[in-house]
Design an enzyme around this catalytic site. Structure first.
Site, PDB file in Angstrom:
ATOM      1  N   LEU A  61      33.091 142.250 -29.471  1.00  0.00           N
ATOM      2  CA  LEU A  61      33.311 141.092 -28.594  1.00  0.00           C
ATOM      3  C   LEU A  61      34.449 141.336 -27.603  1.00  0.00           C
ATOM      4  O   LEU A  61      34.253 141.156 -26.389  1.00  0.00           O
ATOM      5  CB  LEU A  61      33.547 139.822 -29.422  1.00  0.00           C
ATOM      6  CG  LEU A  61      33.806 138.544 -28.629  1.00  0.00           C
ATOM      7  CD1 LEU A  61      32.662 138.232 -27.671  1.00  0.00           C
ATOM      8  CD2 LEU A  61      34.048 137.369 -29.579  1.00  0.00           C
ATOM      9  N   THR A  92      33.915 138.658 -38.200  1.00  0.00           N
ATOM     10  CA  THR A  92      33.795 139.859 -39.016  1.00  0.00           C
ATOM     11  C   THR A  92      34.576 140.995 -38.348  1.00  0.00           C
ATOM     12  O   THR A  92      34.794 140.973 -37.134  1.00  0.00           O
ATOM     13  CB  THR A  92      32.316 140.238 -39.235  1.00  0.00           C
ATOM     14  OG1 THR A  92      31.689 140.385 -37.970  1.00  0.00           O
ATOM     15  CG2 THR A  92      31.590 139.173 -40.046  1.00  0.00           C
ATOM     16  N   THR A 128      34.370 144.416 -37.401  1.00  0.00           N
ATOM     17  CA  THR A 128      33.924 145.223 -36.258  1.00  0.00           C
ATOM     18  C   THR A 128      33.645 144.336 -35.052  1.00  0.00           C
ATOM     19  O   THR A 128      34.013 144.679 -33.916  1.00  0.00           O
ATOM     20  CB  THR A 128      32.675 146.045 -36.626  1.00  0.00           C
ATOM     21  OG1 THR A 128      33.004 146.890 -37.732  1.00  0.00           O
ATOM     22  CG2 THR A 128      32.187 146.884 -35.462  1.00  0.00           C
ATOM     23  N   CYS A 129      33.037 143.205 -35.292  1.00  0.00           N
ATOM     24  CA  CYS A 129      32.678 142.289 -34.208  1.00  0.00           C
ATOM     25  C   CYS A 129      33.914 141.742 -33.510  1.00  0.00           C
ATOM     26  O   CYS A 129      33.959 141.631 -32.289  1.00  0.00           O
ATOM     27  CB  CYS A 129      31.836 141.134 -34.755  1.00  0.00           C
ATOM     28  SG  CYS A 129      30.432 141.666 -35.747  1.00  0.00           S
ATOM     29  N   SER A 130      34.949 141.414 -34.288  1.00  0.00           N
ATOM     30  CA  SER A 130      36.173 140.822 -33.742  1.00  0.00           C
ATOM     31  C   SER A 130      37.143 141.851 -33.178  1.00  0.00           C
ATOM     32  O   SER A 130      37.862 141.566 -32.225  1.00  0.00           O
ATOM     33  CB  SER A 130      36.894 140.016 -34.828  1.00  0.00           C
ATOM     34  OG  SER A 130      36.124 138.904 -35.205  1.00  0.00           O
TER      35      SER A 130
END
Length: 181
Positions: A59, A51, A53-55
């Site tokens: 992370l 996703t 924001t996560c990528s």
């Protein structure tokens, strides 16, 4: 039947569950005790692998700051997501992650027991984790960071409280300074 789980808080023990990893073509089960006992770890949980924001931020941000956390006494950094081991491995490879350990919570046992399971059916995700982070010391939640507005089918995906920078700021402030006499 009421499936609501009360949220875990600082001072609480982390959920005791089994996680199913995919390693070397095999399913491998590890439990909470194996991952958390005798260690000081950072955990961050997010709505899903791959996703935006996560990528783009969360992370890779924790991966980039890994050594700084380690220098402050953190043993491991874990990313937990309600995704299976195949997806978490593919995401780790796609993001070139070598330090942060990605933990698949495909059955959402950990997330539900944390009180962080929410519905994201409005965007076709089904049940996922609300975005949170925590510092865990020997299986006990020392500090919990939770994004504002936690609810089912939220219109937004806030990312302010769980950044690597905010967690690092807390870890730095909690390290006892040694004084020499």
């Amino acid at each position: 039947m009421n499936m609501e789980v009360k949220m875990r808080k600082e001072g609480y023990e982390i959920p005791q569950v089994e996680f199913i990893f995919r390693e070397a073509g095999e399913f491998v089960t590890r439990n909470s005790a194996e991952l958390f006992n005798g260690k000081k770890v950072i955990v961050f949980s997010l709505p899903g692998a791959f996703t935006p924001t996560c990528s783009a931020y969360q992370l890779p941000g924790f991966e980039q700051k890994y050594e700084e956390f380690e220098s402050l006494g953190i043993d491991e950094i874990y990313c937990i997501s309600v995704n299976d081991g195949f997806v978490m491995n593919a995401w780790s490879k796609d993001q070139n992650i070598g330090k942060v350990k990605l933990i698949p919570d495909g059955n959402a046992y950990f997330t539900r027991s944390m009180g962080m399971l929410i519905s994201k059916s409005n965007v076709g995700f089904g049940d996922r984790s609300w975005r949170y982070a925590m510092v865990v010391d020997n299986g006990i939640i020392d500090k919990l960071f939770i994004e504002e507005g936690m609810c089912d089918n939220a219109d937004s995906d806030p990312y302010e409280e769980t950044t690597p920078e905010k967690v690092l700021e807390y870890v730095k402030s909690s390290v006892k300074k040694l004084t020499f006499v």
